[in-house]
Enzyme design. Structure first.
Site, short mmCIF file in Angstrom:
data_model
loop_
_atom_site.label_atom_id
_atom_site.label_comp_id
_atom_site.label_asym_id
_atom_site.label_seq_id
_atom_site.Cartn_x
_atom_site.Cartn_y
_atom_site.Cartn_z
CB THR A 116 -22.79 -4.95 46.50
OG1 THR A 116 -22.86 -3.22 45.98
CG2 THR A 116 -23.34 -5.01 47.86
CD1 TRP B 57 -27.21 -6.39 47.93
CD2 TRP B 57 -29.46 -6.52 47.27
NE1 TRP B 57 -27.99 -6.59 49.09
CE2 TRP B 57 -29.31 -6.77 48.65
CE3 TRP B 57 -30.49 -6.54 46.58
CZ2 TRP B 57 -30.48 -6.88 49.33
CZ3 TRP B 57 -31.45 -6.74 47.24
CH2 TRP B 57 -31.69 -6.84 48.82
CD GLU C 143 -24.59 2.99 40.67
OE1 GLU C 143 -23.37 3.72 40.84
OE2 GLU C 143 -24.82 2.28 39.67
CG LEU D 228 -19.60 2.71 41.92
CD1 LEU D 228 -19.36 2.47 43.28
CD2 LEU D 228 -21.00 2.12 41.38
CB THR E 246 -28.29 -4.13 38.09
OG1 THR E 246 -28.71 -3.55 39.30
CG2 THR E 246 -29.23 -3.87 36.78
CG PHE F 71 -20.36 -2.79 38.38
CD1 PHE F 71 -19.01 -2.34 37.82
CD2 PHE F 71 -20.68 -2.26 39.62
CE1 PHE F 71 -18.16 -1.71 38.51
CE2 PHE F 71 -19.72 -1.69 40.43
CZ PHE F 71 -18.59 -1.16 39.76
CB SER G 5 -13.15 5.38 38.15
OG SER G 5 -13.07 4.07 37.52
CB THR H 285 -26.61 4.80 51.23
OG1 THR H 285 -25.54 5.22 52.08
CG2 THR H 285 -26.58 3.50 51.20
C1 FAD Z 1 -32.07 -3.19 43.25
C2 FAD Z 1 -30.58 -3.04 43.88
C3 FAD Z 1 -29.75 -3.03 42.75
C4 FAD Z 1 -28.28 -3.06 42.79
N1 FAD Z 1 -27.42 -3.25 41.85
C5 FAD Z 1 -26.19 -3.23 42.09
C6 FAD Z 1 -25.29 -3.79 41.04
O1 FAD Z 1 -25.68 -3.85 39.87
N2 FAD Z 1 -23.88 -3.82 41.40
C7 FAD Z 1 -23.45 -3.81 42.76
O2 FAD Z 1 -22.22 -3.94 42.77
N3 FAD Z 1 -24.33 -3.30 43.79
C8 FAD Z 1 -25.60 -2.99 43.45
N4 FAD Z 1 -26.41 -2.79 44.38
C9 FAD Z 1 -26.17 -2.80 45.86
C10 FAD Z 1 -25.83 -1.29 46.57
O3 FAD Z 1 -24.95 -0.54 45.77
C11 FAD Z 1 -25.78 -1.38 47.76
O4 FAD Z 1 -27.09 -1.74 48.33
C12 FAD Z 1 -25.26 0.02 48.62
O5 FAD Z 1 -24.08 0.19 48.51
C13 FAD Z 1 -25.67 -0.12 49.99
O6 FAD Z 1 -25.17 -1.08 50.66
P1 FAD Z 1 -25.89 -2.19 51.80
O7 FAD Z 1 -27.21 -2.34 50.96
O8 FAD Z 1 -25.22 -3.48 52.18
O9 FAD Z 1 -26.15 -1.26 52.84
P2 FAD Z 1 -25.13 -0.73 54.10
O10 FAD Z 1 -23.83 -0.66 53.73
O11 FAD Z 1 -25.50 -2.04 55.12
O12 FAD Z 1 -25.98 0.44 54.70
C14 FAD Z 1 -27.20 0.34 55.67
C15 FAD Z 1 -27.37 1.64 56.30
O13 FAD Z 1 -26.33 1.88 56.92
C16 FAD Z 1 -25.98 3.56 56.49
N5 FAD Z 1 -24.53 3.51 56.51
C17 FAD Z 1 -23.36 2.73 56.18
N6 FAD Z 1 -22.37 3.23 56.41
C18 FAD Z 1 -22.25 4.31 56.98
C19 FAD Z 1 -21.52 5.28 57.61
N7 FAD Z 1 -20.24 5.19 57.65
N8 FAD Z 1 -22.12 6.40 58.15
C20 FAD Z 1 -23.33 6.72 58.20
N9 FAD Z 1 -24.30 5.77 57.63
C21 FAD Z 1 -23.73 4.59 57.26
C22 FAD Z 1 -26.18 3.34 55.08
O14 FAD Z 1 -26.37 4.63 54.43
C23 FAD Z 1 -27.62 2.80 55.06
O15 FAD Z 1 -28.52 3.62 55.41
C24 FAD Z 1 -27.96 -2.90 44.34
C25 FAD Z 1 -28.93 -2.78 45.15
C26 FAD Z 1 -30.11 -2.73 44.97
C27 FAD Z 1 -31.25 -2.60 46.11
#
Ligand code: FAD
Lengths: 389, 256
Positions: free
Chosen positions: A136, A166, A368, A244, A168, A133, A242, A370
């Site tokens: 991101t 990122w 999924e 997610l 999976t 999927f 949906s 934070t």
């Molecule tokens: C091992 C792994 C597998 C994954 N698998 C998938 C996958 O299969 N498919 C997919 O699409 N994605 C996947 N992801 C991505 C994951 O969903 C994202 O990492 C996640 O949505 C957070 O995005 P970011 O890492 O860019 O953090 P950011 O969005 O940059 O956030 C960084 C920090 O800022 C905070 N923050 C951001 N916005 C706000 C706000 N408005 N108010 C307060 N705090 C805020 C966040 O809570 C966090 O603490 C995976 C991630 C990992 C680590």
């Protein structure tokens, strides 16, 4: 038959015989087939893909879907209990199942054409095909609405350009559900098959968390797919959101499994380990940790069961799931930390699963949605004010 | 081929066993009942025979006991692939193997099973007699400790485990009752489809009354005390050796 795990408030009485049997099947699978090899794969940073057909045969993928689409029509709580058992093994194992069922089979089932369903659902449910999927992007995580991946119409085809980060199972997937904006700025879902020209991937190395899971980057360079690859049943960001919602439900249950495993290991250890001529379980400070863990686990169990009930009665709102995902992952993270403390030096060793859970849960806390994002979803629900921007 | 598999619900190893107020039985309300281990192997063996023969054979799981504890083991059997279930409901706490075997045989007689498989023994009481007694009561050929089976025309070949690594092949004409040793195959776990499909399978409940007075009663159940005692052998060398030999031979029986 009883719920497998600490049952402080008799949650067994809230579960049906089928649900308990299903939990047992998942429990046996994990104990016999997965636990003996998890450390090896964790260390290597990969996943035993050969387990997929077995998981498919047992019915773990898309298990709540109708039979004609490869599901077993089990209750949402039964499905949750499978996730509970898989994550007791490792968050990577549960992630694979959440992605396959909630993020790949679900959108194909819900928004796909008959042809897409016929082609993919049987293989995905049997575990003979793997899905991923892609939502991101490297610069768009919590706010996927900023995504840069673009789909441009060209006759009967679409041309997709962009990259996803990122993801999976990205590099091993036979089919990727990729979300992209069209020329009008509308988010649309596409099924891109492995090997399609211009569609490549590379694995992300150096993870200190969720190591028993493959995480990749996807690259789309002028990837041409026919319009029949588009998921026609949905447009806009609510499509990926949906999906997610489905996967987050499975995390709310899975996290309990990780917490339960940490708790049980720590409880047993504390009864056996003696210091100052007493089992460490006899010290008030240890009891406080254990009591806190069982208290939080019990609340998480009850919350998860209620989410299952709401889901089966079509009363589940995404904010409910945010509450479940946020709470249950947070308590699992706390439990891992407390359990680690109770084991002292042994707690850092891979002889026990605690440290692995602790590291995994850092990913689960972030992906999924934070913890912060779920806080904002709940905040918006109860105040009517959006605090996202 | 019609195969019955006897399965019993026993307290799981993980349960915390407490003796009840009568001191003759355990407090069943706190234990988790699970399928007796060797019965799972018996069921797997039966299912494999059915699959191998592929001629519309039928596997029927049969259990006896109280509604609360045992009916669930049938669901487990049906979920794994048994075709139907028979539940002989009997709330009596009588554990005498002969009475139990009589109850089974009375209720199974009309089924005319070709094969009755049972586990080697139940892990709670361990008398290991039920399968053989049923075989006798129903006029079947019997064998115990089966570790391999081979169905042939009108008969079944059984590899039996004897003592000290010895084996024996016996051939039994049908109908036959065979008790199965643990570890001889890999019992499947029920798939989700199996579990969900089990609801639609036939499950017959028979009200079973034990006719005989029990031939065996529990008088007192107790948790053994852990006692560690060290015996010091003293005297001259010959005396010590003689005493030690006596203990090894007659008390511990480790040499003969
Ligand atoms: C091992 C792994 C597998 C994954 N698998 C998938 C996958 O299969 N498919 C997919 O699409 N994605 C996947 N992801 C991505 C994951 O969903 C994202 O990492 C996640 O949505 C957070 O995005 P970011 O890492 O860019 O953090 P950011 O969005 O940059 O956030 C960084 C920090 O800022 C905070 N923050 C951001 N916005 C706000 C706000 N408005 N108010 C307060 N705090 C805020 C966040 O809570 C966090 O603490 C995976 C991630 C990992 C680590």
């Amino acid at each position: 038959m009883k719920y497998i795990g600490p049952d402080f408030c008799n949650i067994t009485s809230l579960l049906t015989d089928e649900e308990l049997l299903i939990q047992k099947t998942a429990n046996q699978f994990v104990q016999q087939e997965f636990n003996p090899i998890v450390n090896e794969y964790y260390e290597k940073g990969s996943f035993p893909l050969e387990l997929l057909p077995k998981m498919g045969e047992l019915g773990f993928f898309g298990a709540t879907l109708p039979k004609e689409f490869g599901g077993s029509e089990i209750s949402s709580t039964a499905y949750g209990l499978i996730m509970h058992e898989l994550e007791k093994g490792d968050s990577g194992l549960r992630s694979l199942c959440s992605v396959q069922g909630g993020l790949v089979m679900y959108p194909i089932y819900k928004y796909g054409t008959d042809e897409q369903k016929k082609k993919w659902l049987p293989q995905l449910s049997a575990g003979t095909a793997i899905g991923c999927f892609g939502l991101t992007e490297s610069n768009h995580g919590s706010d996927p609405s900023g995504m840069l991946t673009r789909a441009k119409r060209d006759g009967d085809d679409w041309i997709i350009n962009g990259s996803k980060m990122w993801i999976t199972n990205g590099s091993v997937a036979d089919v990727a559900v990729v979300w992209a904006r069209d020329e009008e700025g509308i988010v649309r879902g596409f099924l891109i098959e492995k090997g399609t020209k211009g569609f490549t991937s590379s694995d992300i190395h150096g993870k200190m968390s969720l190591r028993a899971s493959i995480t990749s980057e996807l690259f789309m360079k002028d990837v041409r797919v026919p319009d029949s690859s588009r998921l026609p049943g949905i447009k806009g960001l609510k499509g990926p959101l949906s999906c997610l919602t489905q996967a987050r439900y499975s995390i709310a249950w899975g996290a309990i499994g990780a917490a339960v495993d940490c708790y049980e290991v720590a409880l047993n250890y504390s009864k056996e380990r003696k210091q100052f001529s007493k089992p460490i379980a006899a010290f008030q400070l240890t009891q406080q940790k254990l009591a806190h863990m069982i208290q939080e686990i019990t609340k998480a169990q009850l919350l998860a069961i209620q989410l299952g009930n709401l889901k089966d009665n079509n009363q589940l709102d995404f904010s409910h799931i945010s509450l479940g995902k946020k709470n249950n992952v947070a308590i699992a993270r706390d439990c891992a930390k407390l359990a680690r403390e109770i084991l002292g030096a042994n707690g850092i060793m891979d002889d026990y699963s605690i440290m692995r859970h602790m590291m995994n849960l850092e990913t689960v806390y972030t992906y999924e949605g934070t913890n912060e994002i779920h806080t904002l979803i709940i905040g918006q629900k109860i105040t009517g004010e959006s605090a996202f921007e | 081929m019609k195969i019955a598999v006897l399965t019993k619900a026993i307290p799981s190893y993980e349960s915390s066993i407490r003796i009840d107020s009568s001191s003759t039985w355990i407090d069943e309300s706190v234990v988790n009942f699970v399928v007796n281990e060797s019965d799972s192997y018996a069921l797997e063996e039966a299912l494999q025979i059915k699959e191998k023969l592929d001629n519309g054979s039928e596997v029927v799981v049969v259990t006896m006991g109280s509604q609360d504890n045992t009916s669930k083991v049938l669901k487990d059997g049906l979920a794994k692939g048994a075709d139907r279930a028979i539940f002989i409901q009997n709330e009596d706490s009588n554990t005498d193997p002969l009475s139990i075997a009589k109850l089974f045989s009375q209720n199974l007689k009309d089924e005319n099973f070709d094969l009755v498989f049972s586990g080697l023994q139940s892990d709670d009481l361990g008398s290991g007699q039920t399968g053989v007694l049923i075989g006798e009561l129903l006029g079947m050929s019997t064998a115990t400790l089966g570790i391999e089976t081979d169905i042939q025309d009108g008969k079944i070949k059984i590899k039996r485990e004897l003592e000290s690594g010895w084996f024996q092949w016996v051939t039994l004409p049908f109908p036959a009752s065979v008790s199965i040793q643990s570890g001889i195959n890999e019992p499947r776990y029920p798939s989700l489809k199996g579990i969900m499909g089990a609801k639609r399978k036939e499950s017959k409940v028979i009200d079973g009354q034990l006719s005989d007075d029990p031939k065996q009663n529990f008088i007192n159940l107790f948790v053994p005390k852990t006692e560690k005692a060290t015996e010091k052998i003293e005297g001259d060398v010959d005396g010590i050796v003689a005493k030690l030999m006596d203990i090894l031979k007659n008390k511990l029986r480790v040499i003969s």
